[in-house]
Design a protein around this motif. Sequence first.
Motif, mmCIF file in Angstrom:
data_model
loop_
_atom_site.group_PDB
_atom_site.id
_atom_site.type_symbol
_atom_site.label_atom_id
_atom_site.label_comp_id
_atom_site.label_asym_id
_atom_site.label_seq_id
_atom_site.Cartn_x
_atom_site.Cartn_y
_atom_site.Cartn_z
ATOM 1 N N ALA A 66 0.829 -1.210 0.000
ATOM 2 C CA ALA A 66 0.000 0.000 0.000
ATOM 3 C C ALA A 66 0.861 1.258 0.000
ATOM 4 C CB ALA A 66 -0.915 -0.027 1.227
ATOM 5 N N VAL A 67 1.956 1.214 0.728
ATOM 6 C CA VAL A 67 2.835 2.392 0.780
ATOM 7 C C VAL A 67 3.517 2.619 -0.560
ATOM 8 C CG1 VAL A 67 4.941 3.301 1.827
ATOM 9 C CG2 VAL A 67 3.185 2.250 3.260
ATOM 10 N N ARG A 68 3.936 1.531 -1.216
ATOM 11 C CA ARG A 68 4.688 1.715 -2.449
ATOM 12 C C ARG A 68 3.788 1.923 -3.654
ATOM 13 N NH1 ARG A 68 10.064 -1.516 -3.957
ATOM 14 N NH2 ARG A 68 10.763 0.099 -2.502
ATOM 15 N N TRP A 69 2.668 1.189 -3.749
ATOM 16 C CA TRP A 69 1.897 1.220 -4.991
ATOM 17 C C TRP A 69 0.537 1.912 -4.865
ATOM 18 C CZ3 TRP A 69 3.481 -4.453 -4.849
ATOM 19 C CH2 TRP A 69 4.749 -4.625 -5.392
ATOM 20 N N THR A 70 -0.001 2.059 -3.682
ATOM 21 C CA THR A 70 -1.338 2.654 -3.440
ATOM 22 C C THR A 70 -2.331 2.238 -4.525
ATOM 23 O OG1 THR A 70 -0.714 4.693 -4.604
ATOM 24 C CG2 THR A 70 -0.412 4.638 -2.206
ATOM 25 N N PRO A 71 -2.686 0.948 -4.617
ATOM 26 C CA PRO A 71 -3.555 0.475 -5.710
ATOM 27 C C PRO A 71 -4.953 1.087 -5.683
ATOM 28 C CG PRO A 71 -3.291 -1.224 -4.035
ATOM 29 C CD PRO A 71 -2.335 -0.142 -3.690
ATOM 30 N N ALA A 72 -5.430 1.584 -4.522
ATOM 31 C CA ALA A 72 -6.770 2.161 -4.450
ATOM 32 C C ALA A 72 -6.751 3.677 -4.578
ATOM 33 C CB ALA A 72 -7.432 1.773 -3.132
ATOM 34 N N GLY A 73 -5.611 4.276 -4.925
ATOM 35 C CA GLY A 73 -5.538 5.715 -5.143
ATOM 36 C C GLY A 73 -4.935 6.464 -3.977
ATOM 37 N N THR A 74 -5.345 6.124 -2.750
ATOM 38 C CA THR A 74 -4.799 6.766 -1.554
ATOM 39 C C THR A 74 -4.308 5.680 -0.599
ATOM 40 O OG1 THR A 74 -6.911 6.792 -0.395
ATOM 41 C CG2 THR A 74 -6.374 8.716 -1.781
ATOM 42 N N LEU A 75 -3.421 6.083 0.316
ATOM 43 C CA LEU A 75 -2.856 5.115 1.241
ATOM 44 C C LEU A 75 -3.926 4.519 2.167
ATOM 45 C CD1 LEU A 75 -0.437 3.651 2.423
ATOM 46 C CD2 LEU A 75 -0.006 5.645 3.877
ATOM 47 N N PRO A 76 -4.817 5.330 2.802
ATOM 48 C CA PRO A 76 -5.844 4.722 3.672
ATOM 49 C C PRO A 76 -6.770 3.760 2.917
ATOM 50 C CG PRO A 76 -5.649 7.058 4.135
ATOM 51 C CD PRO A 76 -4.858 6.804 2.885
ATOM 52 N N ARG A 77 -7.170 4.156 1.725
ATOM 53 C CA ARG A 77 -8.045 3.290 0.949
ATOM 54 C C ARG A 77 -7.337 2.002 0.555
ATOM 55 N NH1 ARG A 77 -10.773 6.966 -3.636
ATOM 56 N NH2 ARG A 77 -12.892 6.881 -2.843
ATOM 57 N N SER A 78 -6.073 2.141 0.171
ATOM 58 C CA SER A 78 -5.309 0.953 -0.219
ATOM 59 C C SER A 78 -5.131 0.002 0.957
ATOM 60 C CB SER A 78 -3.940 1.374 -0.771
ATOM 61 O OG SER A 78 -4.088 2.191 -1.912
ATOM 62 N N LEU A 79 -4.803 0.578 2.143
ATOM 63 C CA LEU A 79 -4.658 -0.272 3.330
ATOM 64 C C LEU A 79 -5.969 -0.989 3.659
ATOM 65 C CD1 LEU A 79 -2.479 1.950 5.713
ATOM 66 C CD2 LEU A 79 -1.841 -0.235 4.682
ATOM 67 N N LEU A 80 -7.070 -0.235 3.589
ATOM 68 C CA LEU A 80 -8.367 -0.825 3.897
ATOM 69 C C LEU A 80 -8.734 -1.905 2.900
ATOM 70 C CD1 LEU A 80 -10.934 -0.810 5.615
ATOM 71 C CD2 LEU A 80 -11.853 0.959 4.090
ATOM 72 N N PHE A 81 -8.518 -1.640 1.621
ATOM 73 C CA PHE A 81 -8.888 -2.597 0.585
ATOM 74 C C PHE A 81 -8.057 -3.882 0.682
ATOM 75 C CE2 PHE A 81 -7.964 -4.237 -3.715
ATOM 76 C CZ PHE A 81 -9.230 -4.699 -4.039
ATOM 77 N N LEU A 82 -6.741 -3.733 0.756
ATOM 78 C CA LEU A 82 -5.892 -4.917 0.795
ATOM 79 C C LEU A 82 -6.055 -5.699 2.096
ATOM 80 C CD1 LEU A 82 -2.631 -3.491 -0.822
ATOM 81 C CD2 LEU A 82 -4.443 -4.828 -1.889
ATOM 82 N N THR A 83 -6.241 -4.977 3.213
ATOM 83 C CA THR A 83 -6.476 -5.672 4.486
ATOM 84 C C THR A 83 -7.783 -6.461 4.433
ATOM 85 O OG1 THR A 83 -5.262 -3.989 5.710
ATOM 86 C CG2 THR A 83 -6.772 -5.371 6.968
ATOM 87 N N ALA A 84 -8.794 -5.905 3.773
ATOM 88 C CA ALA A 84 -10.072 -6.606 3.648
ATOM 89 C C ALA A 84 -9.901 -7.914 2.878
ATOM 90 C CB ALA A 84 -11.104 -5.715 2.956
ATOM 91 N N THR A 85 -9.047 -7.899 1.838
ATOM 92 C CA THR A 85 -8.831 -9.151 1.089
ATOM 93 C C THR A 85 -8.126 -10.200 1.953
ATOM 94 O OG1 THR A 85 -6.720 -8.326 0.202
ATOM 95 C CG2 THR A 85 -8.719 -7.892 -1.093
ATOM 96 N N VAL A 86 -7.190 -9.747 2.791
ATOM 97 C CA VAL A 86 -6.493 -10.687 3.678
ATOM 98 C C VAL A 86 -7.470 -11.291 4.685
ATOM 99 C CG1 VAL A 86 -4.722 -10.909 5.452
ATOM 100 C CG2 VAL A 86 -4.269 -9.574 3.386
ATOM 101 N N VAL A 87 -8.292 -10.428 5.292
ATOM 102 C CA VAL A 87 -9.260 -10.909 6.277
ATOM 103 C C VAL A 87 -10.262 -11.859 5.621
ATOM 104 C CG1 VAL A 87 -11.121 -10.213 7.829
ATOM 105 C CG2 VAL A 87 -8.996 -8.904 7.767
ATOM 106 N N ALA A 88 -10.695 -11.526 4.408
ATOM 107 C CA ALA A 88 -11.650 -12.393 3.709
ATOM 108 C C ALA A 88 -11.041 -13.771 3.442
ATOM 109 C CB ALA A 88 -12.087 -11.737 2.397
ATOM 110 N N ALA A 89 -9.789 -13.796 2.976
ATOM 111 C CA ALA A 89 -9.145 -15.086 2.719
ATOM 112 C C ALA A 89 -8.968 -15.893 4.004
ATOM 113 C CB ALA A 89 -7.784 -14.857 2.048
ATOM 114 N N LEU A 90 -8.590 -15.202 5.105
ATOM 115 C CA LEU A 90 -8.401 -15.885 6.380
ATOM 116 C C LEU A 90 -9.711 -16.489 6.880
ATOM 117 C CD1 LEU A 90 -6.673 -16.575 8.884
ATOM 118 C CD2 LEU A 90 -7.280 -14.313 9.780
ATOM 119 N N PHE A 91 -10.760 -15.688 6.881
ATOM 120 C CA PHE A 91 -12.039 -16.173 7.399
ATOM 121 C C PHE A 91 -12.663 -17.223 6.489
ATOM 122 C CE2 PHE A 91 -11.755 -12.644 10.280
ATOM 123 C CZ PHE A 91 -12.442 -13.076 11.399
ATOM 124 N N ALA A 92 -12.443 -17.110 5.188
ATOM 125 C CA ALA A 92 -12.959 -18.140 4.278
ATOM 126 C C ALA A 92 -12.294 -19.484 4.581
ATOM 127 C CB ALA A 92 -12.720 -17.733 2.832
#
Length: 424
Positions: free
Chosen positions: A157-183
Amino acid sequence: MIAGTLPVSDHEGRALSTLTEFIGLQRTELQPPDEISRGIFGRGIRLALTHRVAADALAAAVLLALSTVWLAGSPFARLDTALIQTALIGLLAFRRVWPSAVFLAVSAIAFGQWLLNVPLLGDVALLVALYTVAAHQSRIRAAAAAGLLEVGVIMAAVRWTPAGTLPRSLLFLTATVVAALFAGRTVASGSRYLAWMDERARRLEVERDQQAVIAAAAERTRIARELHDIVSHSLSVVITLADAAAVVGRADPDRGVEAMAEVSEVGRSALSDMRAMFGVLREREPAPGLEPQPGVAGLGALAERIRATGLAVDLVVEGTPFPLGAAAELTVYRIVQEALTNTIRHAAASRASVTIGYDDPLVRVRVGDDGTASPPPGASDHRGHGIDGMRERAALHQGTLLAGPAPGGGWAVSATLRPAEQAA
């Protein structure tokens, strides 16, 4: 380390394996039932269950093809990036064989990719690897893998900011990690639950078999008791009649013939009863010609057979009769039959009395004679077994039974049954 694209959920072979086991699959063989094995879908399930590496390699190949199409249209289309992406996704072919090792290897390759500053769609392999660890490994390993991947999320998130901003990128990528873990943990929990259901079904089958064995033993005991009553009573009558025929046959041939005819009738009746009993055991359904078990209504015929031996029998019914049920009526009949048989064999009596007293909800049975108050030497064991059998029958109907010398002389057997309580 993780590109800004949410991965498509992968069909997990473990979930398919557990589901198939729940509907009848044996764990050791991992073969789906015939109904599932038919068609393309069935063959796909069979492949996923019996050839895990091949199934995962096929899924990885599909993911690699999609990622390659994306890479070809991106500004990062180079040989080194293609090799990195191929290594990331190719390791997924062994994800269910070595879940933790594959996750660590994929994480190491992704870290090298981050050092090269090249975002790739193939980073979804990290989420698939995390999902596999969560589904197949312990909670501690799943949490450690999620924590390691979260570090990569922050770095990406710090290097590429795939969601446009750092907070959004952190939230988006963290959500994918949590989703994979809980699945993954959900699949693991479902697998444990289905395994528990399978084990419970196995235990119920064992308990069912045990109950069948217990029921068979109880039935054998009941049959042995019925055979004892039939054979003991019939043989006692036959012996008495045969002795009488031998005594009176010379002086009065007609009476001797009558006695032997009665012997024949009693023997045939006993044989018929035993055939009927064993016929019920052999047939799954009762034969239409079989007679019902004897009850209170059959006491008159029983008394007539006993009178033919020379023992006078008085049958008295007191109170207002009420329905006892087939089992209780059979118990009353067998108690009277056993008591009269003991009288013939041991008491040397000339008269016996049978009294059936109805006092709703109780029924009282008393059989007395005017013979000796104690059995002759050597006969105590026989009398004792018969009394034990009568006492067991009475206990089945919440009743009691007493046997011993009567106050006015002779021997008496008294039983009190409470068939209504057993029915309730």
